[in-house]
Design an enzyme around this catalytic site. Structure first.
Site, PDB file in Angstrom:
ATOM      1  CB  CYS A   1      60.874  30.907  45.213  1.00 57.04           C
ATOM      2  SG  CYS A   1      61.932  30.533  43.796  1.00 57.04           S
TER       3      CYS A   1
ATOM      4  N   GLY B   1      63.895  37.900  53.552  1.00 56.84           N
ATOM      5  CA  GLY B   1      63.495  37.238  54.787  1.00 56.84           C
ATOM      6  C   GLY B   1      64.305  37.709  55.973  1.00 56.84           C
ATOM      7  CB  VAL B   2      63.786  37.189  59.613  1.00 52.95           C
ATOM      8  CG1 VAL B   2      63.800  35.683  59.748  1.00 52.95           C
ATOM      9  CG2 VAL B   2      64.308  37.847  60.876  1.00 52.95           C
ATOM     10  CG  ASP B   3      66.880  33.113  58.363  1.00 48.72           C
ATOM     11  OD1 ASP B   3      66.733  33.315  59.579  1.00 48.72           O
ATOM     12  OD2 ASP B   3      66.303  32.196  57.747  1.00 48.72           O
TER      13      ASP B   3
ATOM     14  CB  ALA C   1      72.808  36.389  48.889  1.00 46.09           C
TER      15      ALA C   1
ATOM     16  N   GLY D   1      72.290  34.076  54.489  1.00 46.21           N
ATOM     17  CA  GLY D   1      71.583  33.761  55.730  1.00 46.21           C
ATOM     18  C   GLY D   1      71.346  32.283  55.940  1.00 46.21           C
TER      19      GLY D   1
ATOM     20  CB  CYS E   1      68.053  27.817  43.269  1.00 42.11           C
ATOM     21  SG  CYS E   1      67.950  29.618  43.352  1.00 42.11           S
TER      22      CYS E   1
ATOM     23  CG  LEU F   1      69.795  36.859  43.016  1.00 44.62           C
ATOM     24  CD1 LEU F   1      70.236  35.425  42.774  1.00 44.62           C
ATOM     25  CD2 LEU F   1      70.591  37.826  42.159  1.00 44.62           C
TER      26      LEU F   1
END
Length: 378
Positions: free
Chosen positions: A214, A27-29, A23, A141, A117, A49
């Site tokens: 978000c 982002g970096v993670d 998923a 992540g 979510c 998503l």
């Protein structure tokens, strides 16, 4: 045929024969998770998503799953050489997360949409998509750990307490936990994650962490609710605990339990805090700080991850969190059914509000025992 030894994801297959859906938020993670697994030889499929209309969010920082993030996730997939898909979940996200967020605020609660979510979109619909893609597991992540216990997989807090996301993942079920993997949970710090991103040459290595919900990228909850529920910001009275009118407010949705600043009722001596919201009468009730203290917390929609059934004991002595930023505190859970309970905090907590999560932890060690949603009781 001899069983293959377990791979790094705990599955009895060689990595090349193990498909993992990652998923990817952009982002970096999650990017590091995808790169790490690809380098280890796994059959990685990245999925991002699209959760809301990102047309107006392209230039906004601090929001996940917006247009920039989709672009970044795609670039990571191209860099590491694995397939990447974008799924349009806007309608699902609006119905399962945003609508409830608005209704909860209008009812005077303090919702935590990131948990919903995870619960209703990422670990439900996306997880089902991963199975449809014939993946052996799904990796994210998140900073949380999955450990194998005597009775099966267990959920544990992250090694880095400062990054731990267990509060937001308490509703992960045992069945979901069996399929999920969290490769970053054991890392000692975010610096290690960024070092890995640099090692893999990822274009997001220096990307800032997202800070806001978000769909509320500027932190203005009230504006989002007014957009979802036109006319929601009707003005009303600010009253004390005896019902005396102290001033006027510009809409219940602008206030949260425990708020002290911005009430517009200065000059009254001791500081006053929001202790209750009454949307039906459009009243904001304020009082002294001591009136915020809560010892008894009713919870429902309990997700229990202990080894024995939740209602098999009269009480459970645990630690709990009612806010993500506070450390777990000693408490006693008294089950009322398999999904409802009364939680007694041994030390009173200020500002507990309906809509928050109450997350359960083992008194010793790092195990997460589940949690429930705070409500006002019967």
């Amino acid at each position: 045929m001899l069983d293959h030894p377990l791979n790094s994801l705990g599955l009895p297959k060689p990595p090349a024969a193990t498909r993992v859906v990652v998923a990817m938020s952009g982002g970096v993670d999650s990017s590091v998770v995808a790169a790490m697994l690809k380098e280890e030889g796994y059959d990685v499929v990245g999925v991002t998503l699209q959760l809301y209309d990102h047309g107006a969010a392209l230039a906004k920082k601090g929001a996940c799953c917006a247009g920039r993030d989709i672009h970044d996730a795609r670039r990571v997939a191209e860099t590491m050489g694995f397939p990447h898909y974008v799924l349009d979940y806007e309608n699902t996200f609006r119905e399962a997360v945003m609508e409830e967020f608005a209704d909860a605020y209008l009812a005077g609660a303090t919702p935590v949409p990131c948990i919903r979510c995870n619960e209703r979109v990422k670990f439900k619909d996306l997880l089902a998509t991963a199975r449809d893609l014939e993946a052996d597991c799904m990796a994210t992540g998140h900073y949380i750990q999955r450990k194998q216990g005597a009775a099966g997989p267990e959920l544990h807090s992250a090694a880095d307490a400062g990054r731990d996301q267990s509060y937001f993942l308490f509703s992960t079920t045992a069945e979901q936990l069996d399929y999920l993997r969290f490769p970053l949970g054991h890392l000692a710090s975010k610096a290690e994650t960024r070092a890995l991103a640099a090692k893999y040459g990822l274009p997001v290595a220096d990307k800032p962490d997202s800070q806001d919900i978000c769909f509320v990228p500027n932190g203005n909850y009230a504006a989002v609710i007014e957009k979802l529920r036109p006319g929601a910001a009707d003005p009303g009275e600010i009253v004390d605990l005896e019902g005396r009118v102290l001033g006027q407010h510009r809409g219940v949705i602008h206030y949260t339990i425990g708020q002290r600043k911005g009430l517009g009722i200065g000059g009254l001596g001791d500081p006053l805090y929001v202790v209750r919201l009454d949307p039906e009468s459009r009243r904001v009730i304020v009082g002294p700080r001591e009136s915020l203290a809560t010892r008894t917390v009713p919870v429902r929609e309990v997700n229990w991850l202990g080894d024995a059934p939740f209602d098999s004991a009269a009480e459970w002595h645990v630690h709990v969190k009612v806010r993500s930023t506070r450390p777990p505190r000693p408490a006693v859970i008294r089950p009322l059914s398999a999904t409802e309970a009364e939680v007694e905090l041994l030390d009173p907590e200020d500002g507990v509000s309906a809509g928050q999560a109450c997350v359960f932890y083992a008194p010793e060690g790092s195990r997460v025992l589940g949690g429930g949603w705070v409500w006002r009781g019967r």
